[in-house]
Design an enzyme around this catalytic site. Structure first.
Site, PDB file in Angstrom:
ATOM      1  N   LYS A   1     -13.021   1.341 -13.885  1.00 56.83           N
ATOM      2  CA  LYS A   1     -13.499  -0.067 -13.252  1.00 56.83           C
ATOM      3  C   LYS A   1     -14.050  -0.404 -14.326  1.00 56.83           C
ATOM      4  O   LYS A   1     -14.168  -2.137 -14.401  1.00 56.83           O
ATOM      5  CB  LYS A   1     -14.275  -0.213 -11.903  1.00 56.83           C
TER       6      LYS A   1
ATOM      7  N   ARG B   1     -25.111  14.039  -7.449  1.00 57.58           N
ATOM      8  CA  ARG B   1     -24.782  13.231  -8.954  1.00 57.58           C
ATOM      9  C   ARG B   1     -26.014  13.198 -10.176  1.00 57.58           C
ATOM     10  O   ARG B   1     -26.724  13.932  -9.753  1.00 57.58           O
ATOM     11  CB  ARG B   1     -24.978  11.925  -8.283  1.00 57.58           C
TER      12      ARG B   1
ATOM     13  N   GLU C   1     -27.893  11.510 -12.159  1.00 51.01           N
ATOM     14  CA  GLU C   1     -28.478  10.061 -12.266  1.00 51.01           C
ATOM     15  C   GLU C   1     -29.598  10.535 -12.320  1.00 51.01           C
ATOM     16  O   GLU C   1     -30.305  11.080 -12.166  1.00 51.01           O
ATOM     17  CB  GLU C   1     -28.185   9.360 -10.743  1.00 51.01           C
TER      18      GLU C   1
ATOM     19  N   SER D   1     -19.245   7.224 -13.514  1.00 54.41           N
ATOM     20  CA  SER D   1     -19.186   8.556 -12.833  1.00 54.41           C
ATOM     21  C   SER D   1     -17.125   8.110 -12.640  1.00 54.41           C
ATOM     22  O   SER D   1     -17.122   6.983 -13.691  1.00 54.41           O
ATOM     23  CB  SER D   1     -18.506   8.885 -11.179  1.00 54.41           C
TER      24      SER D   1
ATOM     25  N   ASP E   1       0.952  -0.934   0.223  1.00 57.90           N
ATOM     26  CA  ASP E   1      -0.516   0.357  -0.148  1.00 57.90           C
ATOM     27  C   ASP E   1       0.883   1.032   0.130  1.00 57.90           C
ATOM     28  O   ASP E   1       2.081   1.095   0.895  1.00 57.90           O
ATOM     29  CB  ASP E   1      -0.535   0.047   1.384  1.00 57.90           C
ATOM     30  N   ASN E   2       0.406   2.535  -1.100  1.00 56.18           N
ATOM     31  CA  ASN E   2       1.041   3.806  -1.090  1.00 56.18           C
ATOM     32  C   ASN E   2       0.332   4.758   0.097  1.00 56.18           C
ATOM     33  O   ASN E   2       1.315   6.008   0.651  1.00 56.18           O
ATOM     34  CB  ASN E   2       1.321   4.146  -2.155  1.00 56.18           C
TER      35      ASN E   2
ATOM     36  N   ARG F   1      -4.667   7.280   0.443  1.00 57.46           N
ATOM     37  CA  ARG F   1      -5.712   7.714   1.550  1.00 57.46           C
ATOM     38  C   ARG F   1      -5.961   7.877   2.760  1.00 57.46           C
ATOM     39  O   ARG F   1      -6.331   8.621   2.450  1.00 57.46           O
ATOM     40  CB  ARG F   1      -6.602   5.401   1.104  1.00 57.46           C
TER      41      ARG F   1
ATOM     42  N   THR G   1     -16.732  -3.019  -8.916  1.00 59.34           N
ATOM     43  CA  THR G   1     -17.843  -2.300  -8.151  1.00 59.34           C
ATOM     44  C   THR G   1     -19.584  -2.967  -9.091  1.00 59.34           C
ATOM     45  O   THR G   1     -19.390  -3.411 -10.680  1.00 59.34           O
ATOM     46  CB  THR G   1     -17.695  -1.324  -8.176  1.00 59.34           C
TER      47      THR G   1
ATOM     48  N   THR H   1     -29.369  12.525   5.720  1.00 56.65           N
ATOM     49  CA  THR H   1     -28.878  13.595   4.378  1.00 56.65           C
ATOM     50  C   THR H   1     -29.226  12.248   2.931  1.00 56.65           C
ATOM     51  O   THR H   1     -28.453  12.035   2.900  1.00 56.65           O
ATOM     52  CB  THR H   1     -28.035  14.580   3.605  1.00 56.65           C
ATOM     53  N   VAL H   2     -30.478  12.692   1.676  1.00 56.28           N
ATOM     54  CA  VAL H   2     -30.789  11.588   1.210  1.00 56.28           C
ATOM     55  C   VAL H   2     -30.633  13.324  -0.121  1.00 56.28           C
ATOM     56  O   VAL H   2     -31.768  13.804  -0.033  1.00 56.28           O
ATOM     57  CB  VAL H   2     -32.237  11.125   1.031  1.00 56.28           C
TER      58      VAL H   2
ATOM     59  N   HIS I   1     -15.980   5.171 -11.190  1.00 62.41           N
ATOM     60  CA  HIS I   1     -16.901   3.602 -11.982  1.00 62.41           C
ATOM     61  C   HIS I   1     -16.396   3.902 -13.543  1.00 62.41           C
ATOM     62  O   HIS I   1     -16.185   2.036 -13.822  1.00 62.41           O
ATOM     63  CB  HIS I   1     -18.360   3.829 -12.029  1.00 62.41           C
TER      64      HIS I   1
END
Ligand SMILES: NC(=O)c1ccc[n+]([C@@H]2O[C@H](COP(=O)([O-])OP(=O)(O)OC[C@H]3O[C@@H](n4cnc5c(N)ncnc54)[C@H](O)[C@@H]3O)[C@@H](O)[C@H]2O)c1
Length: 398
Positions: free
Chosen positions: A193, A330, A332, A187, A31-32, A35, A145, A261-262, A190
């Site tokens: 991926k 977003r 979407e 996105s 790992d670098n 994160r 994902t 928060t929705v 994504h």
């Protein structure tokens, strides 16, 4: 089995490393620490007090008697160090978590888009090229994902990676075949991926690499039986607007008395899996590798689907919290159905942790316990998907 865990300092990688080590596998984390550096950039941190890697290793040795080795290197950049490690250590399997994994972070600016593309595509391609150059038969298990499929279907269940299609040739013969399910990224993250999938298909075909791609749903929960054994082994819990995934964010918001928060109508349906099941799935995937020459083995690593507003209601009821509907950052559809096949893991013995069984424990043993560490200012999601969604841009203005 000797296993390299790329990205083994992260939310999924750390508990997976402990789980595999506990089973007696010889684990090396690569790992670098990017994160942790992104936490510095965002001035946000894990709700749980995660420890330095050295402290984690020492605690695990004390608790289990097992050593976990750690190599700090950038998989996307330090190709030759990665290759040398593979050549010297000859791992049986490599689990690849080492990518920038937050969709909102990938959409923050052109610099974040470019970083995500550079990092994720080069990390994945370097691992593949290094396995080929090593000449070793290493099984690669990658965390993809559910988002590669997009979130809408023609009404059928999303299959595990491959879509059966039938085409009619010029002479009228009907030919059936299976193709990679059409990619539909939502996105930049994504999109990386979906590109990973093509790398895998190519290397499985051309070099006969053995590759498993796990299309994972949104992971929730924090503890696994291994991380629970000592406070110093605690897992990461992201709650900020960029990295906090929806269910963990709700749990933390409920614990600190912040309305859940929705985004938009909350009509988005998403797939979920508990972190305890994530680590089990990786174990199962490593125990059931594809054959040499086989196409990429794709499994949907999720156990339940829920609409976001229904999730908010469940958490609000358990924790006596309020719900706030906010603008969706977003780009979407406001509402979508999502039906997903996950028979492969269930057939291989996965016993899912249900939301019903695990949620209350999360609220009490994690979110409330560490609520005093929360910075409420970091909760709102600020990254928008398009220029026209930025604050101050009048509606309809592109
Ligand atoms: N968390 C989720 O809900 C979720 C859902 C679906 C898929 N996934 C996938 O699972 C994987 C792990 O996710 P996570 O939540 O543990 O993310 P994370 O950010 O917590 O962990 C990723 C780790 O990889 C490391 N890393 C990143 N780029 C690297 C590089 N170039 N070289 C070396 N190390 C590097 C980071 O430092 C970090 O420790 C990701 O690929 C992600 O796309 C996660």
């Amino acid at each position: 089995m000797k296993v390299f865990i790329l990205g083994g300092d992260g939310f999924c990688g750390w508990p997976t490393s402990l789980h595999l080590s506990n089973l007696g596998h010889d684990v090396t984390i690569i790992d670098n620490l990017s994160r942790r550096n992104i936490d510095n950039e965002l001035e946000a941190g894990s709700l749980t007090p995660i420890q330095y890697m050295g402290t984690r290793q020492k605690a695990w040795k004390e608790v289990s008697g097992h050593d976990i080795r750690f190599e700090r290197l950038d998989v996307a950049k330090n190709y030759h160090r990665l290759l040398t490690l593979i050549q010297d250590e000859k791992p049986d399997a490599i689990v690849h978590f080492a990518e920038q994994r937050a969709a909102p972070y990938s959409m923050k600016s052109s610099a974040h888009k470019r970083y995500t593309v550079d990092n994720n595509l080069n990390a994945t391609h370097n691992v593949l090229a290094a396995i080929v150059e090593s000449g070793l038969d290493v099984h690669l298990a990658h965390l993809g994902t559910m988002g590669v499929y997009g979130y809408g279907t023609a009404g059928m269940k999303i299959p595990e990676g491959y879509l059966p299609v039938e085409v009619t040739t010029d002479d009228g013969t009907r030919v059936r075949q299976e193709i990679l399910y059409p990619a539909n990224p939502g996105s930049i993250y994504h999109m990386t991926k979906t590109q990973d999938q093509l790398f895998f298909a190519y290397y499985a075909k051309n070099d006969h690499l053995r590759i498993t791609d796990l299309h994972q749903g949104i992971v929730w929960g924090t503890h696994t039986p291994e991380t629970d054994q000592d406070e110093r082994l605690v897992n990461r819990f992201d709650y900020d607007g960029d990295y906090g995934t929806v269910l963990n964010r709700f749990l933390m918001q409920a614990a600190v008395g912040y309305p859940l928060t929705v985004h938009g109508t909350g009509g988005q349906t998403r797939a979920f899996i508990h972190i305890r099941d994530t680590v089990r799935c990786i174990q199962i995937a490593l125990e059931n590798p594809p054959e040499k020459g086989e196409r990429v083995k794709i499994l949907n690593q999720m156990t339940e689907t829920h609409r976001v507003r229904d999730l908010a209601k469940i958490v609000a009821d358990i924790a006596d919290a309020e719900i706030a509907y906010v603008d969706n950052p977003r780009n979407e559809d406001p509402e979508n159905e999502l039906h997903v096949q996950n028979d492969l893991f269930l057939d291989l013995g996965l016993e899912p942790t249900t939301l019903e069984a695990g949620l209350l424990e999360e609220v009490t043993s994690v979110a409330r316990k560490y609520a005093h560490r929360a910075d409420r200012a970091k909760i709102p999601a600020t990254a928008t998907w398009t220029e026209r969604q930025k604050p101050g841009v009048p509606p309809g203005d592109d």
